[in-house]
Design a protein around this motif. Sequence first.
Motif, PDB file in Angstrom:
ATOM      1  N   ASP A 158      53.141  63.254-103.538  1.00 47.83           N
ATOM      2  CA  ASP A 158      52.258  64.250-102.923  1.00 47.83           C
ATOM      3  C   ASP A 158      51.572  65.065-104.015  1.00 47.83           C
ATOM      4  N   LYS A 159      50.388  64.613-104.443  1.00 44.70           N
ATOM      5  CA  LYS A 159      49.672  65.267-105.539  1.00 44.70           C
ATOM      6  C   LYS A 159      49.176  66.660-105.166  1.00 44.70           C
ATOM      7  N   SER A 160      49.043  66.926-103.856  1.00 47.83           N
ATOM      8  CA  SER A 160      48.505  68.227-103.452  1.00 47.83           C
ATOM      9  C   SER A 160      49.438  69.380-103.806  1.00 47.83           C
ATOM     10  N   VAL A 161      50.722  69.073-104.049  1.00 49.63           N
ATOM     11  CA  VAL A 161      51.677  70.113-104.465  1.00 49.63           C
ATOM     12  C   VAL A 161      51.298  70.653-105.844  1.00 49.63           C
ATOM     13  N   PHE A 162      50.661  69.798-106.626  1.00 52.77           N
ATOM     14  CA  PHE A 162      50.344  70.151-108.008  1.00 52.77           C
ATOM     15  C   PHE A 162      48.905  70.649-108.059  1.00 52.77           C
ATOM     16  N   ASN A 163      48.810  71.958-108.005  1.00 57.67           N
ATOM     17  CA  ASN A 163      47.514  72.615-107.926  1.00 57.67           C
ATOM     18  C   ASN A 163      47.485  73.781-108.893  1.00 57.67           C
ATOM     19  N   GLU A 164      46.468  74.600-108.790  1.00 57.50           N
ATOM     20  CA  GLU A 164      46.323  75.722-109.720  1.00 57.50           C
ATOM     21  C   GLU A 164      47.501  76.689-109.636  1.00 57.50           C
ATOM     22  N   PHE A 165      48.002  76.909-108.427  1.00 59.75           N
ATOM     23  CA  PHE A 165      49.143  77.814-108.259  1.00 59.75           C
ATOM     24  C   PHE A 165      50.381  77.258-108.964  1.00 59.75           C
ATOM     25  N   TYR A 166      50.596  75.950-108.860  1.00 62.35           N
ATOM     26  CA  TYR A 166      51.728  75.317-109.544  1.00 62.35           C
ATOM     27  C   TYR A 166      51.588  75.473-111.054  1.00 62.35           C
ATOM     28  N   PHE A 167      50.372  75.255-111.571  1.00 59.22           N
ATOM     29  CA  PHE A 167      50.150  75.401-113.007  1.00 59.22           C
ATOM     30  C   PHE A 167      50.475  76.823-113.463  1.00 59.22           C
ATOM     31  N   LYS A 168      50.042  77.807-112.671  1.00 60.44           N
ATOM     32  CA  LYS A 168      50.320  79.201-113.040  1.00 60.44           C
ATOM     33  C   LYS A 168      51.826  79.475-113.059  1.00 60.44           C
ATOM     34  N   VAL A 205      46.895  76.856-100.687  1.00 56.37           N
ATOM     35  CA  VAL A 205      46.359  76.200-101.891  1.00 56.37           C
ATOM     36  C   VAL A 205      46.529  74.693-101.791  1.00 56.37           C
ATOM     37  N   LYS A 206      47.690  74.275-101.264  1.00 50.84           N
ATOM     38  CA  LYS A 206      47.977  72.849-101.119  1.00 50.84           C
ATOM     39  C   LYS A 206      46.977  72.195-100.175  1.00 50.84           C
ATOM     40  N   ARG A 207      46.642  72.886 -99.072  1.00 47.92           N
ATOM     41  CA  ARG A 207      45.695  72.340 -98.107  1.00 47.92           C
ATOM     42  C   ARG A 207      44.314  72.180 -98.746  1.00 47.92           C
ATOM     43  N   GLU A 208      43.896  73.191 -99.515  1.00 49.35           N
ATOM     44  CA  GLU A 208      42.603  73.117-100.200  1.00 49.35           C
ATOM     45  C   GLU A 208      42.583  71.957-101.188  1.00 49.35           C
ATOM     46  N   GLU A 209      43.691  71.806-101.926  1.00 50.03           N
ATOM     47  CA  GLU A 209      43.771  70.740-102.922  1.00 50.03           C
ATOM     48  C   GLU A 209      43.739  69.369-102.248  1.00 50.03           C
ATOM     49  N   LYS A 210      44.420  69.271-101.104  1.00 48.50           N
ATOM     50  CA  LYS A 210      44.455  68.002-100.379  1.00 48.50           C
ATOM     51  C   LYS A 210      43.064  67.646 -99.862  1.00 48.50           C
TER      52      LYS A 210
END
Length: 751
Positions: free
Chosen positions: A513-523, A661-666
Amino acid sequence: MDSYQKYKRDFLDELRADSAINGSDTEDEFLSRTLGMLEDYDEIQDSQKLGVGDKRCSGQRIMRVDGYSFDETDHSIDLFISDFQDTYDTDNLTMSRVDELYWRMYYFLDEVCNGNIGDYFDDSDDILKVAKLIKYRVNAINDDPQQILKIKMFILTNKDLSTDLLDRNLLETKIKKTKGASKVVKSNKKIKKTDFNGKPLEINLWHLERFFEKEKSFSSDPIVIDFVNNFDSEGLPCIKGNIGDNLGYEAYIAIIPGKTLASIYIEHGSKVLEGNVRAFLGTSGSKSVNSGIRRTINNEPDKFFTYNNGIATTAADVETEEKDGQLYITKIVDLQIINGGQTTASLAEAVLKKTNTDLSGIFVPMKLTVIDDRETENDEGVRFYDEMVQNIAKYANSQNKVTAADLFSNDPFHIWMEKTSKKVLAPAVKFSVPTGWYYERSRKRYLQEQFKLVGANDKKRFAARFPKSQVITKEQLGMYLTAISQKPHIVAKGKNFVIKEFNTLVSQSYKSDKSVFNEFYFKKCVCSAIIYRTVDEYLETNKDSVKKHTGFWYKAGGYKLDIVPYTIAKIISCIPGGFTLNWDLIWNRQGLSAAFMHEIEIVTKMTNDFICDSNGVIVTEYCKRLDTWERYRDKVNYHLSEKFINELMPESLMKEQETSVKREEKDKSDLKYVMEIINLGADYWKRLLEEAKIHSALGYTDQTWLLQAISFAEKGQIPCSAAGKVPAKTMTMAKTIFEIKDKLESLGIKV
């Protein structure tokens, strides 16, 4: 002043500056710096300093050792001794001085394993705990997985080599022909000394010029295997694969004698497994694969070739010679075993444990891929060499299948982290402008990027955008996230265990699930780095040392590497249910609040007191145990301050933020995925359909899906909402089309 002399002067200046800041001795800084560099080069693993100092022992002998480490991959122990001079114009390192330093380490080992080391130290000295462990492991029986099979001694010096050492051919220069040009390859030989208690023993010299060459090249010293001169043979009989031209690699199939393969591993140890994604799994357990290999070696050596799948290897270059119509490999440069580490280590163990010393009748199938190009990168920044190694490890038929989750620097997760680190900028708190936290997915990549820049201003802009203090390596990130996930005992075990845990934490999740890895995860990753580094800096800044008496409880040479992860894990474990750290607060501050620092001040001291009460066990070994962490987590009561708790965020609120954030990334990912149908173009899908029909590779339904792809590509439009959201039905269609494309490619049908 040439570049080496400048490096030598700058190196000493930096040591002196660090010494002044840390209140330490320059020789201590030299030892810390060089051990850290050797760990970066994968020459050693998880070293520990050990301040024995020159001390007289039995027979008026002088013993000394400055540090040690265990290499679990090849079952060896490393001992370190420093020979440092705090001057620009150092003496030369002579052979007589090498002998003197060698005997100091040898006498220490002799007193530990064969004498009574306790006669020379106080009963409370931690050195006795280390000595007890070393004695146990060196003298352990064959079936003990902790048994030491090889002893390596390292002399670390800032001196240049004397001519009597150079005359002994310690620095051997090889000439490698590359596309008509001559390339000089330096390899540093080891000095072979006597065995110790029947175990092979060698000395490694690491002098400043060798460090300089290593830093300049960004690579490890190549392993050069000379079969003619070192193994007294004609070479390895082989067949060269006629697989085509301009492929970027050459292929050979060979059969290597088991004794030769074992000797290579005994000589070079885990360095020949550098490209391998797994450490040797050990031979304990009757059902293990390695146990089966061992039984064949000892009981049915003549069937080894039949039973064993062989090894898959790579090299930078080979030399061959034809005799009487048979082609022989006479020399291999930079040999790396990608698959077959278990086979290789098991053969070496049979020799070292004397269960089958000559390995008579044992031969191993060997596939050798020669990849000369180590620099070319694709658009993703992935080296052609790394991609080849990854695919060999992933697809080669090996004793233990390497799964797709095995971590490489070009794993999709690491590429994503690197790209994200260049886009997401931190608030201008410590610096006058927003800055980036640079994710270094492969060693020295941060410096390599700067070398590619032409002008001085470009380099300054790069350094201003990505300050050196904000570089995070993948090994460091693994350590930070493992501590945050409350597994400090894994961090205490060292880099290899951390990387394995890191793999479990993120690699499979990224693939599913790549959507978990987003800007929030990076922060959150950056905030984890800030937390870890803040705790480390707190101890380092305030420590009491020889030069700087601060009265602080933490002393130079303490257990900082264990205190830091245990402290972080303890604080996290005490957070009340339903709450979590306020990651936004840490990110916006680019630092920790006063309330957080207050917790760190208390818990670091509490952690130190707990781990030092280790019931006679070496503290560093005590911290590696799961039950140690569980006891600290569950039995040592601690309540967080009200100020700290007031800064926490409700877990439900954070999950809402993550979901948004995950929804936006997805949505972004889905749109990009389906747009690829249009980007490939209608002509592409038409040709693919025609080829599929020619080869009768698809049924009616699959052909209909490809006709749908042609229609979408011709229209240049994919059904989606005004907000750019892709309907589930459209995503199902796109996934089916790409599954058909992959199916055809697997059958060799490409356009």
